[in-house]
Scaffold this active site. Structure first.
Site, mmCIF file in Angstrom:
data_model
loop_
_atom_site.group_PDB
_atom_site.id
_atom_site.type_symbol
_atom_site.label_atom_id
_atom_site.label_comp_id
_atom_site.label_asym_id
_atom_site.label_seq_id
_atom_site.Cartn_x
_atom_site.Cartn_y
_atom_site.Cartn_z
ATOM 1 N N GLU A 125 16.961 39.388 60.228
ATOM 2 C CA GLU A 125 17.164 40.444 61.414
ATOM 3 C C GLU A 125 18.731 40.650 61.761
ATOM 4 O O GLU A 125 19.236 41.473 62.272
ATOM 5 C CB GLU A 125 16.841 39.541 62.592
ATOM 6 N N GLY A 152 6.158 40.918 68.591
ATOM 7 C CA GLY A 152 4.683 41.599 68.362
ATOM 8 C C GLY A 152 4.262 42.306 69.642
ATOM 9 O O GLY A 152 4.665 42.147 70.701
ATOM 10 N N MET A 156 9.891 34.891 70.595
ATOM 11 C CA MET A 156 9.917 33.068 70.628
ATOM 12 C C MET A 156 11.361 33.006 71.198
ATOM 13 O O MET A 156 11.645 31.769 70.965
ATOM 14 C CB MET A 156 9.669 32.582 69.107
ATOM 15 N N GLU A 157 12.382 34.069 71.554
ATOM 16 C CA GLU A 157 13.583 33.395 71.940
ATOM 17 C C GLU A 157 13.949 33.944 73.342
ATOM 18 O O GLU A 157 14.888 33.491 73.872
ATOM 19 C CB GLU A 157 14.542 33.623 70.858
ATOM 20 N N ASP A 194 4.633 43.863 64.521
ATOM 21 C CA ASP A 194 3.196 43.622 64.449
ATOM 22 C C ASP A 194 2.632 43.815 65.816
ATOM 23 O O ASP A 194 3.008 43.815 66.955
ATOM 24 C CB ASP A 194 3.038 42.060 63.728
HETATM 25 N N1 ADE Z 1 7.746 37.898 66.483
HETATM 26 C C1 ADE Z 1 7.366 38.930 66.091
HETATM 27 N N2 ADE Z 1 6.067 39.079 65.820
HETATM 28 C C2 ADE Z 1 5.681 37.917 66.833
HETATM 29 C C3 ADE Z 1 4.353 37.570 67.056
HETATM 30 N N3 ADE Z 1 3.135 37.914 66.865
HETATM 31 N N4 ADE Z 1 4.386 36.275 67.866
HETATM 32 C C4 ADE Z 1 5.465 35.718 68.234
HETATM 33 N N5 ADE Z 1 6.806 36.104 67.748
HETATM 34 C C5 ADE Z 1 6.701 37.247 67.055
#
Ligand code: ADE
Length: 235
Positions: free
Chosen positions: A10, A76, A176-177, A200
């Site tokens: 990234e 996501g 996640m951050e 995703d």
């Molecule tokens: N970062 C990118 N895709 C993610 C997902 N599905 N869950 C958590 N963090 C992500």
């Protein structure tokens, strides 16, 4: 300005674009200092998860004196119509996995009395405008504004995604951050913005889509958008 990403993929394009002045390996993570489009910038690969993100944000503020942190990378897509390749610019961030019930309400950080962390609106406006320009210039995708949620989980199935949507119905994207960075910035009174490229749909294909998107367009989206933000006055 500090630019915080979780993974090397990234941040690599940013580091390549930077006129590098200094680098420091500290706390098992690498801080790169230099000039990005005329702006003094620290780029740091924080690693994944809220602890790594909060620690890194604290270091950027306390040790390196940044006045602004931009957290970026991939996420996501959870909201309806939030597709792979789109960009989400956060208006607020919540830790979806924080649950101190029955002592305090769900998602509230105990003793801080809030669970929804703000971003700097003018900076987020500039990021959203730069993201629209980048999309129009050929990158494609749509730009969304709203709630990004963070937790120490990779969301990879309909049941997991549904649980997040049920608890926090306005969620556009999960990562996640971001909420950890936003909480640290809130506590220290530092300007914060979070934007994410959707890698995703947090579904059963999430892991494969995540890996594919990281390799394909995630870094170039981040680079293209930040080039319209940094150095253009006051970030
Ligand atoms: N970062 C990118 N895709 C993610 C997902 N599905 N869950 C958590 N963090 C992500």
């Amino acid at each position: 300005t500090g630019v915080l990403v979780a993974m090397p993929e990234e941040g690599r394009a940013l580091v390549d674009a930077m006129r590098l002045e200094d680098r420091l390996e500290h706390g098992r993570r690498e801080f790169l200092f230099g000039d990005l489009w005329g702006e003094r910038t620290a780029v740091v690969i924080a690693r994944c998860g809220k602890v790594a993100a909060a620690t890194t944000a604290t270091e950027l503020i306390v040790r390196f004196g940044v006045e602004t942190i931009i957290c970026t990378g991939v996420a996501g897509g959870v909201g309806e119509g939030v597709a792979i390749g789109d960009v989400v610019v956060a208006d607020e961030l919540v830790q979806h996995d924080l649950d101190p019930r029955p002592l305090w309400p769900r998602h509230i950080v105990p003793l801080l009395e809030t669970g929804s962390f703000p971003v700097d609106a003018p900076l987020s406006d500039r990021i959203a405008a730069a993201a629209s320009d980048h999309a129009d210039a050929g990158a494609g995708g749509r730009v969304h504004r709203g709630l990004i949620v963070s937790g120490d989980q990779f969301i990879h199935g309909p049941a997991m995604a549904r649980a997040i949507r049920e608890a926090l119905p306005t969620t556009l994207a999960v990562e996640m951050e971001g909420a950890a960075v936003a909480q640290v910035c809130y506590e220290y009174g530092v300007r914060c913005a979070v934007f994410r490229t959707i890698s995703d749909r947090a579904d059963e294909d999430a892991a494969a889509d995540f890996t594919g998107s990281l390799g394909a367009f995630a870094a170039s989206h981040t680079l293209g958008i930040l080039s319209g933000v940094l150095g253009s006055g006051g970030a």
